[in-house]
Design a protein around this motif. Structure first.
Motif, PDB file in Angstrom:
ATOM      1  N   THR B 181       0.824  -1.207   0.000  1.00  0.00           N
ATOM      2  CA  THR B 181       0.000   0.000   0.000  1.00  0.00           C
ATOM      3  C   THR B 181       0.853   1.250   0.000  1.00  0.00           C
ATOM      4  O   THR B 181       0.623   2.168  -0.778  1.00  0.00           O
ATOM      5  N   ASP B 185       0.939   4.140  -2.810  1.00  0.00           N
ATOM      6  CA  ASP B 185       0.434   5.473  -2.498  1.00  0.00           C
ATOM      7  C   ASP B 185       1.503   6.552  -2.587  1.00  0.00           C
ATOM      8  O   ASP B 185       1.180   7.732  -2.695  1.00  0.00           O
ATOM      9  N   ARG B 337     -21.211  -2.458   2.005  1.00  0.00           N
ATOM     10  CA  ARG B 337     -20.504  -3.125   0.898  1.00  0.00           C
ATOM     11  C   ARG B 337     -19.005  -2.879   0.985  1.00  0.00           C
ATOM     12  O   ARG B 337     -18.201  -3.668   0.512  1.00  0.00           O
ATOM     13  N   TYR B 338     -18.639  -1.737   1.576  1.00  0.00           N
ATOM     14  CA  TYR B 338     -17.217  -1.403   1.627  1.00  0.00           C
ATOM     15  C   TYR B 338     -16.658  -1.549   3.041  1.00  0.00           C
ATOM     16  O   TYR B 338     -15.535  -1.173   3.310  1.00  0.00           O
ATOM     17  N   LYS B 341     -13.149  -2.634   4.175  1.00  0.00           N
ATOM     18  CA  LYS B 341     -11.959  -1.818   3.878  1.00  0.00           C
ATOM     19  C   LYS B 341     -11.760  -0.707   4.897  1.00  0.00           C
ATOM     20  O   LYS B 341     -10.801   0.038   4.840  1.00  0.00           O
ATOM     21  N   LEU B 345      -5.279   1.025   5.448  1.00  0.00           N
ATOM     22  CA  LEU B 345      -4.441   2.205   5.352  1.00  0.00           C
ATOM     23  C   LEU B 345      -4.804   3.051   4.148  1.00  0.00           C
ATOM     24  O   LEU B 345      -4.933   2.557   3.045  1.00  0.00           O
ATOM     25  N   PHE B 346      -4.975   4.316   4.349  1.00  0.00           N
ATOM     26  CA  PHE B 346      -5.222   5.247   3.250  1.00  0.00           C
ATOM     27  C   PHE B 346      -6.483   4.952   2.441  1.00  0.00           C
ATOM     28  O   PHE B 346      -6.623   5.403   1.325  1.00  0.00           O
ATOM     29  N   GLU B 347      -7.360   4.179   2.995  1.00  0.00           N
ATOM     30  CA  GLU B 347      -8.564   3.864   2.251  1.00  0.00           C
ATOM     31  C   GLU B 347      -9.613   4.906   2.578  1.00  0.00           C
ATOM     32  O   GLU B 347     -10.026   5.038   3.727  1.00  0.00           O
ATOM     33  N   LYS B 348     -10.041   5.660   1.604  1.00  0.00           N
ATOM     34  CA  LYS B 348     -11.091   6.640   1.845  1.00  0.00           C
ATOM     35  C   LYS B 348     -12.299   6.258   1.029  1.00  0.00           C
ATOM     36  O   LYS B 348     -12.214   6.127  -0.179  1.00  0.00           O
ATOM     37  N   LEU B 349     -13.423   6.089   1.687  1.00  0.00           N
ATOM     38  CA  LEU B 349     -14.609   5.706   0.946  1.00  0.00           C
ATOM     39  C   LEU B 349     -15.171   6.893   0.176  1.00  0.00           C
ATOM     40  O   LEU B 349     -15.786   6.738  -0.863  1.00  0.00           O
ATOM     41  N   LYS B 351     -13.859  10.158  -1.619  1.00  0.00           N
ATOM     42  CA  LYS B 351     -12.646  10.856  -2.030  1.00  0.00           C
ATOM     43  C   LYS B 351     -12.685  12.340  -1.749  1.00  0.00           C
ATOM     44  O   LYS B 351     -11.654  12.968  -1.621  1.00  0.00           O
ATOM     45  N   LYS B 352     -13.897  12.895  -1.682  1.00  0.00           N
ATOM     46  CA  LYS B 352     -13.966  14.337  -1.565  1.00  0.00           C
ATOM     47  C   LYS B 352     -13.733  14.874  -0.157  1.00  0.00           C
ATOM     48  O   LYS B 352     -13.605  16.067   0.045  1.00  0.00           O
TER      49      LYS B 352
END
Lengths: 148, 403
Positions: B181, B185, B337-338, B341, B345-349, B351-352
């Motif tokens: 990851t 990234d 569903r997500y 996750k 690490l660094f996972e943003k559901l 993005k904004k």
């Protein structure tokens, strides 16, 4: 021999800077194409399967080609690819992976999921420009597409 | 000499007989000494063995084979077990000495019968690792045969060891995912920087000042992003290392400090905060615990969505033996569903939203270094989220009781 009709590409890329790089470089090949850009895997599926905000088929004409990043928010690239291949209507849709990872495991997984091609975003500017130009010539000018 | 009768012996003969008797006595004496020595030897030997048997930390059990009428071995019986036997198996000697294996374990086939009987008959020692379902434990067992038809097992409960092996394997996998990851990234903004530097040249050739400015901004953002990622990674790796551990830190101190750090966002979004009044005391790193709450509260406030009456509740429940903390919000919730996750690490559901997505990874790491676990519940779609977590060593201040 060359395609005269504009090719419609569904471009799935979550990083706006990367999207701009790809598009600007693609533009240089001056090959006719129309492009729809979506920013995550879920939107890509919504477009392809005509659901959510893309429910109206007029808003989501079938693309000839999907240019797909692997690491996407919500639904990731491989899952999008899998859903395309598992669908009766869409299974022949050509999918080209364009991603930062050059990891062997990622390349193998993509081909296992029946991607048509795997491209790695180069670090070098000129290489990226060349890549998009070549991509343009190969897929937009020469490649023949199946009717879906 | 003349005149000596049959039964009478001459002094010389008597002397000889005396000598013979003395010799015999000497031999008997030395024999006795030898026997004593042998006895001492055996006693020492037995003591050595007994000491070993009694004090060894491994379990030791002596068995003999049981035969059917045709002379075929079909079972085995426990003759003796050492004190450590109970430590490893939980079984009392009275329950098993003198009983057969099938009786003890309630099985049709005596456990490990083939292996044990082979050793008892061949005399060849053997050792193996095994999982024993009736006790739900892992053992390492050495089998040896002290005499024909008998066998002794020397064994150890290695369940904990096995669990740690499994834990290590998982940690290694986590590490590999982490490295993957991170490298991805960091590569991403680097691609941006290098490409836009190329575009700058084109912009200059085209005298396009507007494009020049935009492209410089892209480079700037990407470089900043790399800086932030590196800082946060460093922070994440430091959790649990140099942390200053204190005991009995009042929860209120922690939540007050965390709320102050997020005060701006809370005020802007007009969020109502409810904090439990229960006097809870925590053990751990005050700095990390503040970070923990800060991140959870910050997250909750960022994901309020369309909620007109945003509320964040910070509290705690007593569930059976455990004290469970929670941070609850009535915001947009997490799409299930997500959900797998969520702590990546660094996972943003979304993005904004602001931030790099390291928040929940950091929170999870902090909980783990406090020997706790963290999970969440959410029905998604505007129905809010509750994050639950446990921390080792928490307690309620003695003068109050939880009803």
């Amino acid at each position: 021999m060359k395609n005269t009709e504009p090719v419609l590409i569904l471009f799935v890329e979550d990083d706006p800077a990367h999207a701009e790089i790809a598009l600007r470089n693609l533009g240089k090949s001056r090959l006719a194409n129309k492009l729809v850009h979506v920013e995550d895997g879920q939107l890509a599926l919504d477009y392809l399967f005509r659901q959510g905000k893309y429910a109206d088929p007029k808003s989501s004409p079938r693309p000839h080609l999907v240019l797909l990043d692997l690491r996407l928010p919500k639904v990731d690239g491989l899952e999008v690819l899998e859903k395309i291949r598992n669908d009766k209507e869409l299974s022949n849709l050509p999918v080209v992976i364009l991603t930062t990872s050059d990891a062997e495991s990622d390349i193998i997984k993509a081909y296992k999921h029946n991607a048509n091609s795997y491209l790695v975003k180069p670090l070098d500017f000129n290489n990226f420009a060349d890549l998009m130009e070549s991509f343009g010539f190969y897929w937009l000018a020469f490649n023949k597409f199946p009717t879906l | 000499m003349a005149g000596i009768e049959n039964n009478e012996k001459s002094p010389k003969d008597l002397l000889l007989e005396l000598e013979k008797m003395q010799n015999k006595i000497d031999i008997l004496e030395s024999s006795k000494k030898e026997n004593q020595k042998t006895l001492e030897h055996l006693t020492k030997s037995e003591e050595k063995f007994k000491t070993l048997f009694e004090n060894i930390t491994e379990g030791v059990a002596l068995h003999e084979l049981i035969y059917d009428q045709s002379g075929k071995p079909i079972n085995y019986r426990v003759i003796d077990v050492n004190p450590a036997y109970k430590t490893h198996t939980g079984l009392d000697p009275e329950q098993i000495v003198g009983k057969s294996a099938t009786e003890i374990y309630g099985t049709n086939i005596p456990p490990y019968f083939e292996k044990f009987s082979t050793v008892a008959i061949s005399g060849k020692a053997y050792s193996f690792e095994t999982y024993f379902p009736p006790m739900k434990k892992h053992f390492i067992i050495s089998v040896v045969s002290p005499q024909q038809d008998h066998f002794a097992t020397v064994f150890e409960d290695i369940t904990q060891h096995k669990n740690r092996e499994e834990e290590l394997k998982q940690k290694n996998e986590e590490m590999a995912r982490f490295v993957y990851t991170v490298s991805h990234d960091l590569k991403s903004p680097l691609v941006t920087i290098k490409s836009f530097i190329g575009f700058l040249k084109e912009d200059m050739e085209n005298n396009d000042v507007e494009a020049l400015e935009k492209d410089i901004n892209h480079i700037h953002s990407a470089a900043s992003k790399m800086g932030i990622l590196l800082d946060e990674l460093l922070e994440l790796s430091r959790v649990g290392r140099k942390d200053d551990i204190k005991s009995e830190i009042p929860l209120k101190e922690i939540t007050d400090a965390a709320l102050e750090l997020v005060a701006g966002r809370i005020e802007n979004s007009k969020i109502n905060i409810i904090v439990t009044k229960k006097p809870i005391l925590l053990n751990g790193s005050k700095q990390r615990l503040i970070q923990l709450y800060q991140n959870l509260i910050d997250n909750a406030s960022k994901f309020m969505g369309d909620q007109q009456d945003p509320i964040i509740e910070i509290g705690f429940d007593k569930r059976d033996e455990d004290m469970v903390f929670f941070v609850k919000d009535n915001g947009s919730g997490i799409d299930l569903r997500y959900s797998h996750k969520i702590f990546d690490l660094f996972e943003k559901l979304d993005k904004k939203t602001e931030g790099t997505g390291i928040g929940l990874s950091l929170v999870k790491r902090i909980v783990e270094t406090h020997n706790g676990t963290i999970w969440f519940e959410s029905e998604g779609n505007g129905k809010g989220t509750i994050f639950y977590f446990t921390l080792e060593g928490t307690k309620v201040e003695p003068k109050e009781e939880i009803i």
